[in-house]
Write a protein that holds these residues in place. Structure first.
Motif, PDB file in Angstrom:
ATOM      1  N   LEU A  22       0.828  -1.200   0.000  1.00 50.50           N
ATOM      2  CA  LEU A  22       0.000   0.000   0.000  1.00 50.50           C
ATOM      3  C   LEU A  22       0.865   1.254   0.000  1.00 50.50           C
ATOM      4  N   GLU A  23       0.322   2.330  -0.535  1.00 49.97           N
ATOM      5  CA  GLU A  23       1.060   3.586  -0.602  1.00 49.97           C
ATOM      6  C   GLU A  23       1.262   4.168   0.805  1.00 49.97           C
ATOM      7  N   PRO A  24       2.441   4.738   1.072  1.00 51.45           N
ATOM      8  CA  PRO A  24       2.711   5.287   2.410  1.00 51.45           C
ATOM      9  C   PRO A  24       1.853   6.517   2.708  1.00 51.45           C
ATOM     10  N   ILE A  25       1.572   6.710   3.989  1.00 47.88           N
ATOM     11  CA  ILE A  25       0.871   7.901   4.455  1.00 47.88           C
ATOM     12  C   ILE A  25       1.494   8.342   5.780  1.00 47.88           C
ATOM     13  N   GLU A  26       1.273   9.608   6.135  1.00 46.71           N
ATOM     14  CA  GLU A  26       1.747  10.136   7.415  1.00 46.71           C
ATOM     15  C   GLU A  26       0.625   9.981   8.439  1.00 46.71           C
ATOM     16  N   LEU A  27       0.945   9.339   9.559  1.00 50.55           N
ATOM     17  CA  LEU A  27      -0.069   9.085  10.582  1.00 50.55           C
ATOM     18  C   LEU A  27       0.390   9.592  11.937  1.00 50.55           C
ATOM     19  N   GLN A  28      -0.580  10.024  12.748  1.00 59.20           N
ATOM     20  CA  GLN A  28      -0.315  10.320  14.147  1.00 59.20           C
ATOM     21  C   GLN A  28       0.087   9.029  14.863  1.00 59.20           C
ATOM     22  N   LEU A  29       0.874   9.158  15.922  1.00 57.68           N
ATOM     23  CA  LEU A  29       1.410   7.969  16.590  1.00 57.68           C
ATOM     24  C   LEU A  29       0.341   6.944  16.982  1.00 57.68           C
ATOM     25  N   PRO A  30      -0.787   7.344  17.613  1.00 57.91           N
ATOM     26  CA  PRO A  30      -1.761   6.312  18.004  1.00 57.91           C
ATOM     27  C   PRO A  30      -2.305   5.526  16.814  1.00 57.91           C
ATOM     28  N   GLU A  31      -2.440   6.201  15.658  1.00 57.22           N
ATOM     29  CA  GLU A  31      -2.979   5.528  14.475  1.00 57.22           C
ATOM     30  C   GLU A  31      -1.926   4.696  13.759  1.00 57.22           C
ATOM     31  N   GLY A 177      11.029  -0.435   7.702  1.00 57.59           N
ATOM     32  CA  GLY A 177      10.621  -1.830   7.725  1.00 57.59           C
ATOM     33  C   GLY A 177      10.218  -2.315   9.101  1.00 57.59           C
ATOM     34  N   SER A 178      10.463  -1.493  10.129  1.00 58.07           N
ATOM     35  CA  SER A 178      10.060  -1.865  11.487  1.00 58.07           C
ATOM     36  C   SER A 178       8.545  -1.792  11.629  1.00 58.07           C
ATOM     37  N   VAL A 179       7.990  -2.739  12.369  1.00 56.07           N
ATOM     38  CA  VAL A 179       6.565  -2.696  12.698  1.00 56.07           C
ATOM     39  C   VAL A 179       6.394  -1.842  13.947  1.00 56.07           C
ATOM     40  N   ILE A 180       5.459  -0.906  13.904  1.00 59.14           N
ATOM     41  CA  ILE A 180       5.257   0.025  15.014  1.00 59.14           C
ATOM     42  C   ILE A 180       4.377  -0.630  16.075  1.00 59.14           C
ATOM     43  N   GLY A 181       5.002  -1.005  17.187  1.00 57.07           N
ATOM     44  CA  GLY A 181       4.279  -1.554  18.328  1.00 57.07           C
ATOM     45  C   GLY A 181       4.362  -0.585  19.499  1.00 57.07           C
ATOM     46  N   PRO A 182       3.855  -0.972  20.668  1.00 56.46           N
ATOM     47  CA  PRO A 182       3.884  -0.073  21.828  1.00 56.46           C
ATOM     48  C   PRO A 182       5.273   0.454  22.189  1.00 56.46           C
ATOM     49  N   PRO A 183       6.339  -0.390  22.231  1.00 53.99           N
ATOM     50  CA  PRO A 183       7.658   0.176  22.562  1.00 53.99           C
ATOM     51  C   PRO A 183       8.143   1.185  21.533  1.00 53.99           C
ATOM     52  N   GLN A 184       7.838   0.926  20.254  1.00 57.79           N
ATOM     53  CA  GLN A 184       8.273   1.849  19.204  1.00 57.79           C
ATOM     54  C   GLN A 184       7.528   3.181  19.317  1.00 57.79           C
ATOM     55  N   ILE A 185       6.238   3.110  19.634  1.00 57.77           N
ATOM     56  CA  ILE A 185       5.471   4.346  19.825  1.00 57.77           C
ATOM     57  C   ILE A 185       6.026   5.129  21.011  1.00 57.77           C
TER      58      ILE A 185
END
Length: 436
Positions: A22-31, A177-185
């Motif tokens: 999918l095409e990249p988008i800019e998202l707020q951290l919670p999303e 390439g990292s998956v954004i999980g709770p520690p990353q947020i």
């Protein structure tokens, strides 16, 4: 329907060759949770941004507490409080000889101080024995002044978190390439990032078909069964990282199914159907979608295939609608649909997310069974099993029937018997796909 017998690998290769991230988008951290980064994130500030205390206690000079003990405590003058979030001591005040400042966890180390003495190593300013805790400033503001008795010496920088000891400006915080999980947020927030550029989580619509299906909680009448596939596959899609939408079972009517799918395309990055892909007179998925897109949408359409696998021989794959939304049509038997999801839909979802590793991990394990397992010649068989990582063994669960959903619920692995294997003896080393 294609008359060619496809292998499992050919079918998966065809799917992954057609599905694009999918095409990249800019998202707020919670999303952004569950999404995949598309660019490296660099650190712009030191973390921690200043020297701060890791304990509630007293900021002191080393020489002032050297040799301190309970019998001969070091008696220091308390010159003020330093709370977390404050700028430190007032004005240009510093901790001088014979002085200490009461300091809270996370508060900046004041000028002149070289270490922090935990409050438990002091009398807490009460004039009594060792303190168990620090009295709240609002309850006893007077202890921000007066004296404190220190019962133990400390080394230089003891209980001090150094500026930049976690990360420094210019460090790589997270790699693309990292998956954004709770520690990353948490890390992104800590370094001041409020948004991040990611590939969004794919939206998956799951549709089950069959006039025999009843929703759980409703009354069963003659010839009806509960719809389990849509629930299992929707959960599997979420487990794979997608945003999943479950559509209630559609009756065996081609027009109704076609209309339902078309209505769902507005919220779908991929559509998954289950049931209606075999050779029966009421297999409506094949009837509804075999010719879709041939005229109105060039380049789209669904190809129905036979695969050299068990369970899951009948499969369908293609695209539908103006956006050429991928559609995977899975068989209706519960085990067949779930195995098919793991082998084909999950990798497609992971590809949409932009992940490099799209398939489940596999290991080699020794077959733990009382008798040989049989497998049809020319077909790759997937049997349910439980994997013992410590022993390096896998034990079959239930039989090979594609309706045995109870056994599937007990399994945490799929035992793979290759196309050229018709019998697997106890002790055979075989490939195992780990499901958890």
């Amino acid at each position: 329907m294609s008359s060619t017998i496809w292998s499992v690998d050919e079918h998966l290769e065809d799917i992954l060759g057609a599905v694009r991230p999918l095409e990249p988008i800019e998202l707020q951290l919670p999303e952004a949770q569950g999404c995949v980064l598309v660019e490296d994130v660099m650190v712009e500030i030191a973390l921690p941004p200043f020297d701060n205390s890791s304990m509630d206690g007293y900021a002191v000079r080393i020489a002032d507490v050297e040799g301190a003990s309970e019998e001969f405590p070091a008696v220091l003058t308390v010159i003020g409080d330093i709370a977390a979030g404050s700028d430190g001591l007032s004005g240009d005040q510093t901790v001088g000889p014979g002085e200490a400042a009461r300091i809270m966890t996370g508060a900046p180390l004041p000028a002149g101080a070289e270490a922090v003495v935990p409050v438990e190593w002091t009398d807490g300013g009460t004039g009594g024995g060792p303190a168990d805790t620090m009295r709240a400033h609002s309850d006893a503001p007077q202890v921000a002044g007066g004296e404190v008795r220190v019962h133990r010496p400390v080394a230089a920088r003891a209980h001090v978190r150094a500026r930049g000891s976690d990360v420094q400006p210019g460090d790589l915080a997270l790699r693309a390439g990292s998956v954004i999980g709770p520690p990353q947020i948490g890390l992104l927030a800590a370094i001041g990032r409020s948004t991040v550029k990611v590939r969004p989580r794919p939206r998956v619509v799951v549709i089950s078909t069959g006039s025999e299906l009843v929703q759980p909680g409703e009354e069963l009448t003659g010839g009806r069964i509960y719809d389990s596939n849509s629930f299992a596959l929707t959960a599997a899609a979420r487990d794979a990282g997608a945003i999943a939408y479950r559509v209630g079972a559609v009756e065996d009517d081609a027009d109704s199914l076609r209309a339902t799918i078309e209505d769902q395309l507005i919220r779908a990055d991929i559509v998954v159907t289950t049931g209606g892909v075999s050779v029966g007179a009421y297999d409506v998925v094949k009837e509804a979608l075999s010719s879709v897109g041939d005229e109105d949408e060039p380049g789209s359409g669904i190809d129905f295939r036979k695969l050299a696998m068990q369970p899951g021989k009948p499969q369908g794959f293609g695209s539908i609608g103006p956006e050429h939304t991928p559609l995977l049509a899975l068989p209706g038997n519960p085990v067949s649909s779930y195995v098919s999801f793991e082998l084909f839909v999950r990798p497609a979802i992971r590809r949409l997310m932009g992940l490099q590793e799209v398939t489940r991990p596999t290991v080699q394990a020794t077959l733990n069974t009382d008798k040989a397992l049989s497998s049809p010649s020319g077909k790759r068989q997937f049997l349910r099993g439980t994997y013992d990582a410590e022993a390096g063994t896998v034990t079959p669960v239930g039989g090979s029937g594609s309706h045995l959903i109870a056994a599937l619920a007990q399994a945490d692995a799929l035992i793979v018997l290759p196309e050229d294997v018709t019998s697997a003896e106890p002790g055979t080393v075989t490939e195992v796909i780990l499901l958890r």
